[in-house]
Design a protein around this motif. Structure first.
Motif, PDB file in Angstrom:
ATOM      1  N   VAL A 115       0.995  -1.263   0.108  1.00  0.00           N
ATOM      2  CA  VAL A 115      -0.007  -0.004  -0.174  1.00  0.00           C
ATOM      3  C   VAL A 115       1.028   1.398   0.032  1.00  0.00           C
ATOM      4  N   HIS A 116       2.070   1.098   0.118  1.00  0.00           N
ATOM      5  CA  HIS A 116       3.013   2.160   0.259  1.00  0.00           C
ATOM      6  C   HIS A 116       3.741   2.406  -1.005  1.00  0.00           C
ATOM      7  N   HIS A 117       3.366   3.371  -2.046  1.00  0.00           N
ATOM      8  CA  HIS A 117       3.832   3.543  -3.343  1.00  0.00           C
ATOM      9  C   HIS A 117       3.531   4.964  -3.725  1.00  0.00           C
ATOM     10  N   PRO A 118       4.256   5.449  -5.091  1.00  0.00           N
ATOM     11  CA  PRO A 118       3.739   6.744  -5.293  1.00  0.00           C
ATOM     12  C   PRO A 118       2.459   6.853  -5.940  1.00  0.00           C
ATOM     13  N   ASP A 119       1.888   5.918  -6.167  1.00  0.00           N
ATOM     14  CA  ASP A 119       0.283   6.288  -6.825  1.00  0.00           C
ATOM     15  C   ASP A 119      -0.608   6.630  -5.621  1.00  0.00           C
ATOM     16  N   CYS A 120      -1.572   7.602  -6.188  1.00  0.00           N
ATOM     17  CA  CYS A 120      -2.377   8.214  -5.013  1.00  0.00           C
ATOM     18  C   CYS A 120      -3.469   7.095  -4.592  1.00  0.00           C
ATOM     19  N   ASP A 121      -3.804   6.026  -5.258  1.00  0.00           N
ATOM     20  CA  ASP A 121      -4.898   4.942  -4.927  1.00  0.00           C
ATOM     21  C   ASP A 121      -3.917   4.085  -4.178  1.00  0.00           C
ATOM     22  N   ALA A 122      -4.107   3.673  -2.936  1.00  0.00           N
ATOM     23  CA  ALA A 122      -3.496   2.731  -2.225  1.00  0.00           C
ATOM     24  C   ALA A 122      -3.277   1.186  -2.748  1.00  0.00           C
ATOM     25  N   HIS A 123      -4.368   0.747  -3.597  1.00  0.00           N
ATOM     26  CA  HIS A 123      -4.768  -0.563  -3.911  1.00  0.00           C
ATOM     27  C   HIS A 123      -4.178  -0.594  -5.342  1.00  0.00           C
ATOM     28  N   LEU A 125      -0.959  -0.841  -6.676  1.00  0.00           N
ATOM     29  CA  LEU A 125      -0.059  -1.691  -6.824  1.00  0.00           C
ATOM     30  C   LEU A 125      -0.527  -3.063  -6.523  1.00  0.00           C
ATOM     31  N   ARG A 126      -1.393  -3.225  -5.863  1.00  0.00           N
ATOM     32  CA  ARG A 126      -1.791  -4.775  -5.583  1.00  0.00           C
ATOM     33  C   ARG A 126      -2.647  -5.177  -6.889  1.00  0.00           C
ATOM     34  N   THR A 127      -3.426  -4.073  -7.607  1.00  0.00           N
ATOM     35  CA  THR A 127      -4.129  -4.344  -8.853  1.00  0.00           C
ATOM     36  C   THR A 127      -3.356  -4.679  -9.863  1.00  0.00           C
ATOM     37  N   PHE A 128      -2.130  -3.763  -9.966  1.00  0.00           N
ATOM     38  CA  PHE A 128      -1.046  -4.083 -10.917  1.00  0.00           C
ATOM     39  C   PHE A 128      -0.349  -5.377 -10.880  1.00  0.00           C
ATOM     40  N   ALA A 129      -0.089  -5.707  -9.377  1.00  0.00           N
ATOM     41  CA  ALA A 129       0.539  -6.879  -9.446  1.00  0.00           C
ATOM     42  C   ALA A 129      -0.527  -8.344  -9.558  1.00  0.00           C
ATOM     43  N   SER A 130      -1.739  -8.351  -9.925  1.00  0.00           N
ATOM     44  CA  SER A 130      -2.737  -9.441  -9.890  1.00  0.00           C
ATOM     45  C   SER A 130      -2.230 -10.600 -10.946  1.00  0.00           C
ATOM     46  N   LEU A 136       4.934 -10.655  -4.759  1.00  0.00           N
ATOM     47  CA  LEU A 136       4.549 -10.136  -3.364  1.00  0.00           C
ATOM     48  C   LEU A 136       5.175 -10.736  -2.414  1.00  0.00           C
ATOM     49  N   TYR A 137       5.751 -10.285  -1.458  1.00  0.00           N
ATOM     50  CA  TYR A 137       6.479 -11.323  -0.509  1.00  0.00           C
ATOM     51  C   TYR A 137       5.771 -10.923   0.889  1.00  0.00           C
ATOM     52  N   ASN A 138       5.631 -12.122   1.644  1.00  0.00           N
ATOM     53  CA  ASN A 138       5.182 -11.897   3.038  1.00  0.00           C
ATOM     54  C   ASN A 138       6.216 -11.572   4.043  1.00  0.00           C
ATOM     55  N   PRO A 139       5.692 -10.892   5.125  1.00  0.00           N
ATOM     56  CA  PRO A 139       4.404 -10.526   5.684  1.00  0.00           C
ATOM     57  C   PRO A 139       4.264  -9.189   4.868  1.00  0.00           C
ATOM     58  N   TYR A 140       3.081  -8.732   4.848  1.00  0.00           N
ATOM     59  CA  TYR A 140       2.322  -7.614   4.245  1.00  0.00           C
ATOM     60  C   TYR A 140       2.343  -7.364   3.036  1.00  0.00           C
ATOM     61  N   SER A 141       2.603  -8.463   2.119  1.00  0.00           N
ATOM     62  CA  SER A 141       2.705  -8.320   0.675  1.00  0.00           C
ATOM     63  C   SER A 141       3.592  -7.293   0.182  1.00  0.00           C
ATOM     64  N   ARG A 142       4.825  -7.404   0.434  1.00  0.00           N
ATOM     65  CA  ARG A 142       5.894  -6.404   0.228  1.00  0.00           C
ATOM     66  C   ARG A 142       6.535  -6.717  -1.245  1.00  0.00           C
ATOM     67  N   ARG A 149       9.381  -1.520  -9.749  1.00  0.00           N
ATOM     68  CA  ARG A 149       9.999  -0.600 -10.763  1.00  0.00           C
ATOM     69  C   ARG A 149       8.990  -0.256 -11.914  1.00  0.00           C
ATOM     70  N   ASP A 150       8.424  -1.790 -12.101  1.00  0.00           N
ATOM     71  CA  ASP A 150       7.619  -1.279 -13.128  1.00  0.00           C
ATOM     72  C   ASP A 150       6.316  -0.806 -12.825  1.00  0.00           C
ATOM     73  N   PHE A 151       5.913  -1.059 -11.654  1.00  0.00           N
ATOM     74  CA  PHE A 151       4.681  -0.270 -11.480  1.00  0.00           C
ATOM     75  C   PHE A 151       4.946   1.243 -11.347  1.00  0.00           C
TER      76      PHE A 151
END
Length: 181
Positions: A115-123, A125-130, A136-142, A149-151
């Motif tokens: 959820v910590h990334h440069p885009d305004c919508d916190a979600h 990056l997760r959508t991009f990574a679908s 995405l690495y545990n814990p916390y989907s890092r 970089r791609d995101f």
């Protein structure tokens, strides 16, 4: 806003020394910047309300949030005008030092959650990574370094920021009323 400059010539290239006086609200800041191989587009963009020093993840986050909150900035950027901010970085591009440092240290993934990334919508990056859930690495989907970089590249393109970094090294900041040495 006013700009003063002087030219210095070296064997390798010409270097322009620029002094910018900017008045964001009631705050007055004097910034001296060394421009190497400065082109006309950068010259046209020297007058600005906001100067961002460095083009790393925090700078990208700041700029995307400014664009989200200020319609006029978005409109000016889309129309090809100076959006009211200018980003200065010695590399002349977004995230260059960040990428170099992560590669040199062979960092596989970030310490921060997705959820910590440069885009305004916190979600976003997760959508991009679908389709790339294994990055995405545990814990916390890092996010993995390549995924992040791609995101960030998609964020830069979506907000039309590819050409918004001026290749410059800030060498001095002085308080109001005090000329730089």
């Amino acid at each position: 806003d006013t700009v003063e400059h002087a030219m210095e010539h070296t064997a390798e290239n010409s270097v322009e020394r620029k002094t910018l006086w900017m008045y964001p609200g009631q705050i007055r800041t004097i910034i001296i910047i060394i421009f190497s191989q400065l082109h006309q587009k950068a010259m046209a963009q020297l007058q600005t309300d906001i100067a961002v020093i460095g083009a790393g993840p925090q700078a990208l986050t700041l700029i995307t949030h400014l664009l989200q909150k200020h319609k006029r900035m978005r409109e000016r950027l889309s129309a090809g005008f100076s959006p009211g901010f200018q980003v200065f970085d010695p590399s002349g591009s977004w995230l260059a030092q960040w990428h170099e440092q992560f590669a040199a240290q062979e960092i596989r993934h970030l310490r921060s959650p997705a959820v910590h990334h440069p885009d305004c919508d916190a979600h976003n990056l997760r959508t991009f990574a679908s389709e790339r859930a294994d990055e995405l690495y545990n814990p916390y989907s890092r996010p993995g370094t390549k995924l992040f970089r791609d995101f960030c590249e998609t964020v830069i393109d979506r907000w039309h920021l590819r050409d918004q970094v001026t290749k410059a090294r800030v060498v001095s900041l002085s308080p109001p009323g005090q000329l730089p040495q």
